[in-house]
Structures are given as structure tokens and as C-alpha cells.
Design a protein around this motif. Structure first.
Motif, mmCIF file in Angstrom:
data_model
loop_
_atom_site.group_PDB
_atom_site.id
_atom_site.type_symbol
_atom_site.label_atom_id
_atom_site.label_comp_id
_atom_site.label_asym_id
_atom_site.label_seq_id
_atom_site.Cartn_x
_atom_site.Cartn_y
_atom_site.Cartn_z
ATOM 1 N N LYS A 28 40.430 36.877 29.382
ATOM 2 C CA LYS A 28 40.358 37.921 30.401
ATOM 3 C C LYS A 28 40.027 37.324 31.763
ATOM 4 C CE LYS A 28 37.861 42.217 31.421
ATOM 5 N NZ LYS A 28 36.812 43.164 30.942
ATOM 6 N N ILE A 29 39.046 36.424 31.807
ATOM 7 C CA ILE A 29 38.676 35.773 33.064
ATOM 8 C C ILE A 29 39.846 34.935 33.585
ATOM 9 C CG2 ILE A 29 37.101 34.109 34.135
ATOM 10 C CD1 ILE A 29 35.777 36.758 33.492
ATOM 11 N N LEU A 30 40.576 34.290 32.666
ATOM 12 C CA LEU A 30 41.728 33.487 33.055
ATOM 13 C C LEU A 30 42.804 34.369 33.688
ATOM 14 C CD1 LEU A 30 42.900 30.592 32.927
ATOM 15 C CD2 LEU A 30 43.958 31.226 30.745
ATOM 16 N N THR A 31 42.989 35.556 33.145
ATOM 17 C CA THR A 31 43.960 36.498 33.718
ATOM 18 C C THR A 31 43.555 36.894 35.138
ATOM 19 O OG1 THR A 31 44.492 37.349 31.515
ATOM 20 C CG2 THR A 31 45.070 38.746 33.392
ATOM 21 N N HIS A 32 42.263 37.149 35.344
ATOM 22 C CA HIS A 32 41.785 37.486 36.693
ATOM 23 C C HIS A 32 42.023 36.329 37.658
ATOM 24 C CE1 HIS A 32 38.798 40.830 35.276
ATOM 25 N NE2 HIS A 32 40.057 41.108 35.005
ATOM 26 N N SER A 33 41.863 35.103 37.164
ATOM 27 C CA SER A 33 42.088 33.932 38.014
ATOM 28 C C SER A 33 43.549 33.842 38.444
ATOM 29 C CB SER A 33 41.677 32.656 37.272
ATOM 30 O OG SER A 33 40.295 32.651 36.997
ATOM 31 N N ARG A 34 44.460 34.209 37.551
ATOM 32 C CA ARG A 34 45.892 34.202 37.895
ATOM 33 C C ARG A 34 46.177 35.263 38.955
ATOM 34 N NH1 ARG A 34 49.549 32.958 32.616
ATOM 35 N NH2 ARG A 34 51.136 33.057 34.240
ATOM 36 N N ILE A 35 45.512 36.421 38.819
ATOM 37 C CA ILE A 35 45.742 37.503 39.795
ATOM 38 C C ILE A 35 45.262 37.072 41.177
ATOM 39 C CG2 ILE A 35 45.053 39.850 40.435
ATOM 40 C CD1 ILE A 35 44.919 40.461 37.406
ATOM 41 N N ARG A 36 44.109 36.416 41.226
ATOM 42 C CA ARG A 36 43.569 35.982 42.517
ATOM 43 C C ARG A 36 44.471 34.946 43.191
ATOM 44 N NH1 ARG A 36 38.266 35.257 39.407
ATOM 45 N NH2 ARG A 36 37.293 37.310 39.516
ATOM 46 N N ALA A 37 45.232 34.204 42.390
ATOM 47 C CA ALA A 37 46.067 33.127 42.954
ATOM 48 C C ALA A 37 47.547 33.517 43.020
ATOM 49 C CB ALA A 37 45.894 31.869 42.120
ATOM 50 N N ARG A 38 47.856 34.806 42.868
ATOM 51 C CA ARG A 38 49.265 35.197 42.806
ATOM 52 C C ARG A 38 50.039 34.855 44.077
ATOM 53 N NH1 ARG A 38 46.188 39.820 42.856
ATOM 54 N NH2 ARG A 38 46.360 41.180 44.692
ATOM 55 N N ASP A 39 49.340 34.774 45.220
ATOM 56 C CA ASP A 39 50.034 34.416 46.460
ATOM 57 C C ASP A 39 50.438 32.949 46.491
ATOM 58 O OD1 ASP A 39 49.701 37.002 47.320
ATOM 59 O OD2 ASP A 39 47.878 36.571 48.498
ATOM 60 N N GLN A 40 49.906 32.146 45.564
ATOM 61 C CA GLN A 40 50.204 30.723 45.554
ATOM 62 C C GLN A 40 51.451 30.395 44.728
ATOM 63 O OE1 GLN A 40 48.262 28.674 47.474
ATOM 64 N NE2 GLN A 40 47.240 30.609 48.038
ATOM 65 N N GLY A 41 52.021 31.383 44.096
ATOM 66 C CA GLY A 41 53.210 31.153 43.281
ATOM 67 C C GLY A 41 52.925 31.462 41.825
ATOM 68 N N PRO A 42 53.953 31.330 40.963
ATOM 69 C CA PRO A 42 53.794 31.690 39.552
ATOM 70 C C PRO A 42 52.871 30.731 38.812
ATOM 71 C CG PRO A 42 55.924 30.653 39.910
ATOM 72 C CD PRO A 42 55.327 30.861 41.275
ATOM 73 N N ASN A 43 52.124 31.309 37.863
ATOM 74 C CA ASN A 43 51.316 30.542 36.909
ATOM 75 C C ASN A 43 50.258 29.645 37.565
ATOM 76 O OD1 ASN A 43 53.020 31.604 34.821
ATOM 77 N ND2 ASN A 43 54.530 30.039 35.353
ATOM 78 N N VAL A 44 49.772 30.088 38.727
ATOM 79 C CA VAL A 44 48.695 29.365 39.399
ATOM 80 C C VAL A 44 47.391 30.105 39.130
ATOM 81 C CG1 VAL A 44 47.782 28.534 41.599
ATOM 82 C CG2 VAL A 44 50.248 28.495 41.171
ATOM 83 N N CYS A 45 46.342 29.353 38.843
ATOM 84 C CA CYS A 45 45.017 29.942 38.618
ATOM 85 C C CYS A 45 44.060 29.504 39.727
ATOM 86 C CB CYS A 45 44.448 29.491 37.273
ATOM 87 S SG CYS A 45 45.206 30.322 35.848
ATOM 88 N N ALA A 46 43.183 30.442 40.129
ATOM 89 C CA ALA A 46 42.165 30.148 41.141
ATOM 90 C C ALA A 46 40.869 29.774 40.434
ATOM 91 C CB ALA A 46 41.944 31.363 42.039
ATOM 92 N N LEU A 47 40.292 28.649 40.819
ATOM 93 C CA LEU A 47 39.024 28.191 40.258
ATOM 94 C C LEU A 47 38.009 28.034 41.377
ATOM 95 C CD1 LEU A 47 41.517 26.556 38.665
ATOM 96 C CD2 LEU A 47 39.557 25.691 37.353
ATOM 97 N N GLN A 48 36.741 27.993 40.983
ATOM 98 C CA GLN A 48 35.669 27.672 41.919
ATOM 99 C C GLN A 48 35.043 26.345 41.503
ATOM 100 O OE1 GLN A 48 33.453 31.532 41.666
ATOM 101 N NE2 GLN A 48 33.412 31.356 43.887
ATOM 102 N N GLN A 49 34.869 25.469 42.486
ATOM 103 C CA GLN A 49 34.221 24.181 42.232
ATOM 104 C C GLN A 49 32.912 24.124 42.999
ATOM 105 O OE1 GLN A 49 36.564 20.712 43.168
ATOM 106 N NE2 GLN A 49 35.101 19.310 42.252
ATOM 107 N N VAL A 50 31.837 23.816 42.278
ATOM 108 C CA VAL A 50 30.525 23.731 42.905
ATOM 109 C C VAL A 50 30.517 22.532 43.837
ATOM 110 C CG1 VAL A 50 28.048 23.518 42.513
ATOM 111 C CG2 VAL A 50 29.464 24.755 40.863
#
Length: 825
Positions: A28-50
């Protein structure tokens, strides 16, 4: 039947979906990450790095919008979602990653060190061949973090130690993240060693507390999950670890004393925050000895360090509250790489995994409220109260085996003038904040009386959104300790000492109002026991009122009573007990309504500011105002009265309806409560054969004869009310039965004064009543037979047995014989 089948089938589907969702937080969290990165193109996930680390997370909404993880700023990265890859000249990650056997997949996900060690240990042939495997592959960074000694031992013996270590990371079947359920145990391919799985709501999946950082990379013969550390073999139980760890000998002693150690040897999923020996040594010696000598307190102490859930450090990305085995909660959070407990960095070593949970070593002992003495419950906001109690010697009176309730004012309640008081007076004030028994918030009720260690009785008032004791109301923060409760109050509690009437009489500001009260025959209402709220205008409210004006008011008693009784309501209403900003409507004795609300800690009465509120009396409370109150809907029909009122009241338009009159307000609203209770009489024996009852009389008996032209006070008896309730006496519940008889007195004639006589026991009480009846009968017969009006002194002599001179009557007494009324209490 068809409807029932559809209903049952729908519930089955919902249940199946809920179970799937509960174990698919990662997806579920992975799906949300894909939604956040949808402007970057297909199958891209947004991550946070400390920032400053290599730690990356598929983030929850909370962490994403905070822009931080564990209190540290996090930057946003965009990467291909697991299973996809980039193509030159194209946006996003449009290509599916090639599917290879497990050995080849290790290279695809970047776990090249694990791939190299698989080759060195001869594991390659196995994971390239037929089968269905799950490989929890440590990342390259995980191998780098491994201690040099362990790393050297593995590399020096690749055919056994390294091979077995890699097999310990493998399961002999394919398991995807959606199949990794929280609390499940998998069996590894090395010696059937256990792998403990935790799947948390924030999407974090752990294996023996190692976090899955790249999951579900499908292979032809299984699946690869990349984890952030090298797995080590699980130890035995938490109990086993405590028993052999030298640095936990103090915790071991406490756990044995409290019979908690055995719990940690049972199957389960526990988290133990284990204080080291050094942590115990930091405790004040007296505190530690007291707790260790009290089995209940020591059990609470140890259980307060145990969670009934398994919380790996890598799963904690923000603060969360968890319930302990003791019953109270602790807040577990993180600050960068460090774990925090209740906001304090105290974890020295984390994630010691056992077969029934995980251990984090801490350098502070957590003491729950239930193991503390009541005086220790005060926080930083009650430090002044706590210090004064200690300085004035009251702390020593709070015995560990006793039961108390502390009513602790906030620091701001103690003004400089209060702190400069004579210490004896200050001690008396503080005694009024210590109740003799242990009373929790849910045990308080309206009308309850609490006795302090100084002997004062404090009244409890319960409102819709507030609980008040005398003039002060509680704020949040009540706590229960080993020997009592502590409740937090806004102000210093001032017990009432005088009646409403006495307070008016002793304050020159209210002299005009009091004179009008007396003229309206309302003195008795404000003098006798009751529960009233009185809004008192100061003399400033009567500026411009001449003696003639006052005489006109007094002559119209109905008008005067209507005006005065509009200032009086039934019940005790504390200003700070009202919900702020909300209008509260009170019905007055006059019948009109008052509109009250508090704004910025100021009480408004019909939008007029109260200059001083919450002046407590034994029969009510006074709120001071500087304007005369008048009901806006009450018309005036007299020109003279209208002129007077217009002088005094300028904030509203007074209605004028010619010849309208004020309604008569009989004093039937005023009730005398007579409570019958059993009180043991004082008995003095002067002769073995004669027992004399000593009558307990409040004041000297007084008798008044109703003379011609006077009217008898009308007394209406109400039905007796039997009330049974439980009262806390010396810390124990005691059932009390109370009989209450009410009389409604209509004050039409002279006031009849009552003599209160106390007796106890059925036999003694009957003797006493009979004795009184005989004496009253003598007086009655004498009056009826001779028609002579006796003076008070003559009646007293008659009761004492002395002869009284008879005089021929010259007139009969109107209203018949005057009878003495006696009330028993």
C-alpha cells in the motif's frame, strides 16, 4: 434466503479484503509512492532519504508531509519501482526488469556482495538450479557494517560458516511481502532456525529486525528481498538473555522479586527496554529500596519496561504511543539513529532479537506512576506545590502505607504575596489541598464533601466540561500513584468560612444591596444552609439613588423582591466551571434568565463584566458586578419606579406598560432540609438504677408566642426521602442510608427559631422525644386553660419545674395556642 446468502457472502468478501489489507502495508505504501511520483513518468516511486545517511524509505503520508523521518530532514528521491528499469531516451521506468534465477537477480537488485559470497561458498549452484526460494539478501552496506571479527570468521571458513550464514537468510519457498504477516515465523534453510517476521502499519517489513529495503524482486526460481543488515542466529528467550547478561543483574533481581521474569520466558512477541546496572545505580537509594521492598511497586516497575508487541528500531520512523504490561503507556520515538523513550535518548544498544521478542538496552530506569509515592507524581508545572509540601514538613505525613489525594495548584497560582506569608498560615493553606482518602477523578460527584488532613470539608461541583472543588477547577493531568491520586488545579483552593449574608455584612462595598435584602425580608435565605449563586452589585451600582428613591423601592415589596431575586439562582456555579466562549443560561428565583459566559477568564453576566468572581460562601458563591441586573422582558407600570430604574440601569431599555404590576414571589422556593441521622448520645450515669440523658442543644432554647395581629408561619411538610449511597471513609467504601425530610416555610409571620436536639439509638431517642412532648404539653395546656400569655422567662421556668403565677386573661390569642416546633437532627 437469497438475501441472507448475499449478505453472508458480502461479509466474507469484506473480511477477506480486510485480512489482505492488514498484511499488505508495504504494498500500500509502495502504491502511494508511485502516485507521488506520477509526474516523473511510468513506474517511478518517490522515496525519502534521511539527510547525512544512506537510509531510504517508501514513506507514510505523515512523514512525507512533514518532510522528515525520525526528526531529521529528508530529501526526496525518484527511483524505479521494484521490478522495473529505465530505457535510454525515455521518461520514467517503462521497461520490466529481466527475470533471472536467484543468483542472477542478486546482481539485478545490486546485492553484489551477497552474490559474491554465494559464489565463494558454493551456494551459487543451488540458487541457480531448480526450486522455489526466498532470499533475504543483505545489501552491500549491510556487509560493510558487520563487525570485522564476524566478517573475518565467515570469510575464513567459506564452506561451512559462510555457507550456513547464507542459508540462514533463505526460506525453501517463495514468500512475497503480501504474504509476510505480522508476527509470523518462517523456518530458514539452516538448521531450521527461526526467522521472525514483523509487518508494521507504516509499511516497514522486518526479518529478525532487519528492514526490507527492496522487496518482491521476482526470480525464475523464487524471490529476492534486499535487507539492511546481516541476520544473526536468534538467541533463546528474553528470560534466558537476562539470566546470563552481567550488565542486567539489577533488572534480574527486580524481575525475580516481582515474579515477572517467568513471563519473559513464555512464548510471545515482547519488547523489553532493559535498564542496565548503571541505570539502577543512578536512582536515589531511598527510592530504589522502597520500590524493591514493595512487591506491587516492583512488579509495576518491571512491567512498565515491557511491551506486548515487538517493536524493532527500524520500524520506528516517528513517535507513537504503546501500552505496557503495567497498563500505562510509553511514547517510543526516534531522533536520527537513536531511539527515544518518552522523548529521552536512552537506548544504548538496540534490536537484540530473541525467540519471543526483542531487547533494547537503556541507561535510565522508567518509573511508572503506579510505583511512585503520591508526592512524586507532581510534574514541572506543580513544582512549587511539591517543594512547599516538603519544606513545611507535610511530606512526612504522607505515609507510604496511607491513602491520600493531592489537589495541586499550578505554579502560577502561587503569587509572591502568598509565598511571603507566615509559614504557619501557608501550612494551613497547603493542608487544605491534601485529602485524607484516595479519590480518583471518576469517583467525584456533585455535592460530595472531602475532608482534608486539616479537618476542613471541601465541596465538589461537577459541570458539563469541568470538575471544581470550592473556587478552583481541575485541568488535565490527574495521576494515580502507589498511595494516592494527584489532581491539578488552576488556582489555590479557598474553603468557605462564612455564609452569603455574613460576607455581604462584612464587606462595605455591598451595604446598599444588603439593606435592600433586609427590607425585602430575604436575610434568612442568605443566612441558612443552601446552594445559591448570588450576583451582587456593589454600591457603585446604586449611585444617584436618593433616600426617597430607596423608600419608594422598599414600599413596593413585590417590585423589590423581583429585582433582588433576579440576582439569585439555585445551585452553585463557579465562573471557571463554565465552558469558555459558550453562553450558559441560568434560571433565576425571580423566574427570568441570566446569560453567562467566560471570555479570556472573565465572567460575563448579561454581557456585563464580573469585577470579582468565585467568592465562596458556606451556602453558595458570590460574583461581584458593578451594575444592577434587571430582566429585559419585565415591564414596569409605575412612573416613579421607572424613573428610579432608569437612573440605575442604562445598559438596556426598560419596558413601560402602564398599570402593570410585579408578580408576588412567595418564599416557597426556600426549603429547610432536616436530616435524620444516628448520633450516639452523651450518657452520664449517676446511679446504677438511673440513667440520665444529656440533651445536646445548639444554643439556648427560645420560644416565641404569636400575639394578636400576627400570623403563623405556614409550614408544608414534604414526603421523606430515603437515600442510600456509598461513601469512602478512611479509604474503605461504606454504605450509608440517609433520611431527608423537607419543610417549605412561607415566611408570612414572625420567624420561629428552632432548637436542634441530637439523640441516638431507638430507645434513647424515644425517651428524649417523650420527655420533650411532656414539657410542651405542660406549656400548651397552661396557655389553653388560662389564656395567659407567658413571657419567655416564664416558659423557661415552667420547663425547669418551677411554679408559674397564673393571671386572669384579658384577651384571647389570635390563631389559637402557640406551639413550640422542634426539629430533630
Amino acid at each position: 434466503m437469497k438475501i441472507f446468502f448475499l449478505f453472508t457472502f458480502s461479509i466474507f468478501l469484506l473480511s477477506a479484503f480486510e485480512q489482505a489489507a492488514a498484511s499488505a502495508h508495504y504494498d500500500k505504501i509502495l502504491t502511494h509512492s508511485r502516485i507521488r511520483a506520477r509526474d516523473q513518468g511510468p513506474n517511478v516511486c518517490a522515496l525519502q532519504q534521511v539527510m547525512g545517511t544512506k537510509k531510504k524509505y517508501f514513506s507514510t503520508c505523515r512523514n512525507w508531509y512533514q518532510g522528515a523521518i525520525c526528526g531529521k530532514k529528508a530529501t526526496v528521491l525518484y527511483e524505479c519501482c521494484p521490478g522495473y528499469m529505465k530505457m535510454d531516451g525515455m521518461r520514467g521506468c517503462p521497461a520490466v526488469a529481466p527475470i533471472d534465477h536467484v543468483y542472477g537477480t542478486l546482481g539485478i537488485v545490486g546485492a553484489t556482495s551477497t552474490q559474491q559470497y554465494s559464489d565463494m561458498s558454493k551456494l551459487r549452484e543451488e540458487i541457480e538450479g531448480r526450486g522455489s526460494f526466498t532470499f533475504f539478501a543483505p545489501s552491500n552496506e549491510a556487509w560493510e557494517q558487520l563487525s570485522s571479527e564476524i566478517h573475518r570468521n565467515l570469510v575464513d571458513n567459506v564452506n561451512i560458516e559462510l555457507y550456513n550464514a547464507l542459508h540462514h537468510h533463505m526460506v525453501n519457498k517463495r514468500v512475497l511481502t503480501k504474504d509476510l504477516k505480522n508476527g509470523m515465523t518462517l523456518v530458514s534453510m539452516y538448521n531450521d532456525q527461526k526467522l521472525l517476521i514483523n509487518h508494521y502499519p507504516n509499511g516497514v517489513v522486518t526479518v529478525n529486525c532487519a528492514r526490507v529495503i527492496h522487496g518482491n524482486q521476482i526470480a525464475t526460481n523464487g524471490v529476492v528481498h534486499v535487507i539492511d543488515r546481516v541476520l544473526t542466529a536468534i538467541g533463546n528467550t528474553i528470560q534466558d538473555f537476562i539470566e546470563v547478561e552481567d550488565d542486567l543483574s539489577s533488572l534480574r533481581a527486580a524481575a525475580i522479586t516481582s515474579d515477572v521474569l517467568d513471563i519473559l520466558g513464555r512464548p510471545g512477541h515482547y519488547t523489553l527496554f532493559a535498564p542496565t546496572n548503571e541505570a539502577f545505580e543512578r536512582l536515589p537509594r531511598g527510592v530504589l529500596e522502597r520500590i524493591m521492598g514493595d512487591k506491587v511497586a516492583s512488579e509495576a516497575l518491571v512491567k512498565f519496561h515491557i511491551l506486548n508487541t515487538l517493536q524493532c528500531s527500524e520500524a520506528i520512523t516517528g513517535g507513537a504511543v504503546y501500552e505496557t504490561l503495567e497498563g500505562n503507556t510509553v511514547e517510543i520515538g526516534c531522533d536520527g539513529e537513536s531511539l527515544t523513550v518518552n522523548g529521552v535518548k536512552m537506548v544504548k544498544r538496540k534490536d537484540i532479537v530473541t525467540s519471543n521478542g526483542v531487547i533494547h538496552l537503556i541507561d535510565e530506569v522508567l518509573i511508572p506512576d503506579s510505583a511512585k509515592q503520591v508526592i512524586e507524581l507532581g510534574g514541572a508545572q506543580q513544582s512549587t506545590f511539591r517543594e512547599l509540601v516538603a519544606q513545611l514538613g507535610l511530606a512526612s505525613s504522607l505515609r507510604p502505607e496511607g491513602q491520600y489525594t493531592l489537589l495541586a495548584p499550578l505554579n502560577g497560582a502561587f503569587s509572591d504575596d502568598t509565598l511571603r506569608m507566615d509559614q504557619r498560615l501557608l501550612k494551613t493553606i497547603l493542608q487544605n489541598h491534601i485529602i485524607k482518602v484516595k479519590v480518583g477523578l471518576n469517583e467525584l460527584y456533585n455535592g460530595q464533601e472531602l475532608e482534608t488532613i486539616g479537618g476542613k470539608l471541601l465541596r465538589v461541583f461537577v459541570y458539563r466540561t469541568a470538575v471544581c472543588i470550592e473556587n478552583s477547577c481541575m485541568v488535565r493531568g490527574s495521576k494515580e500513584g502507589r498511595n494516592g491520586f494527584i489532581h491539578i488545579f488552576r488556582q489555590i483552593i479557598n474553603p468557605a468560612e462564612k455564609t452569603l449574608h455574613e460576607m455581604l455584612r462584612n464587606d462595605k462595598r455591598f451595604s446598599v444591596f444588603l439593606s435592600l435584602v433586609k427590607a425585602a425580608d430575604l436575610d434568612d435565605v442568605l443566612s441558612q444552609p443552601g446552594e445559591w449563586t448570588l450576583f451582587v452589585p456593589t454600591n457603585d451600582a446604586f449611585k444617584g439613588l436618593t433616600d426617597d428613591d430607596k423608600d419608594i423601592l422598599i414600599r413596593d415589596k413585590n417590585a423589590l423582591r423581583n429585582i433582588l431575586l433576579y440576582h439569585l439562582t439555585q445551585g452553585v456555579f463557579i465562573g471557571s466551571g463554565f465552558e469558555p466562549g459558550v453562553t450558559n443560561i441560568l434560571k433565576t428565583i425571580q423566574g427570568g434568565k441570566l446569560y453567562l459566559k467566560t471570555v479570556n477568564d472573565t465572567l460575563l453576566v448579561n454581557e456585563l463584566k464580573s469585577r470579582e468572581s468565585d467568592l465562596m460562601a458556606t451556602n453558595g458563591v458570590i460574583h461581584v458586578i458593578d451594575k444592577l441586573l434587571y430582566p429585559a422582558d419585565l415591564p414596569v407600570g409605575n412612573d416613579q419606579l421607572l424613573t428610579i430604574l432608569k437612573k440605575l440601569i442604562k445598559y438596556i431599555q426598560i419596558k413601560f406598560v402602564r398599570d402593570s404590576t410585579f408578580k408576588e414571589i412567595p418564599l416557597t422556593f426556600y426549603k429547610i432540609n432536616i436530616i435524620e441521622s444516628n448520633v450516639q448520645p452523651i450518657i452520664r450515669k449517676e446511679d446504677p438504677s438511673i440513667t440520665q440523658l444529656t440533651k445536646l442543644i445548639e444554643g439556648e432554647p427560645e420560644f416565641k408566642i404569636v400575639r394578636e395581629g400576627e400570623t403563623i408561619t405556614k409550614v408544608i411538610h414534604g414526603e421523606p426521602i430515603i437515600k442510600t449511597y456509598t461513601k469512602i471513609i478512611d479509604g474503605r467504601p461504606v454504605e450509608v442510608t440517609e433520611k431527608k425530610v423537607t419543610e417549605e416555610r412561607i415566611i408570612q409571620g414572625p420567624e420561629i427559631k428552632y432548637t436542634r436536639i441530637t439523640a441516638g439509638g431507638s430507645d434513647n431517642e424515644e425517651k428524649l422525644k417523650k420527655l420533650l412532648e411532656e414539657e410542651v404539653t405542660k406549656v400548651t395546656k397552661f396557655i389553653e386553660g388560662d389564656g395567659h400569655l407567658l413571657e419567655d422567662e416564664e416558659i423557661k421556668r415552667l420547663l425547669q419545674g418551677a411554679p408559674v403565677r397564673k393571671v386572669q386573661p384579658t384577651r384571647r390569642t389570635q390563631g389559637g395556642a402557640a406551639r413550640r416546633r422542634t426539629r430533630l437532627a
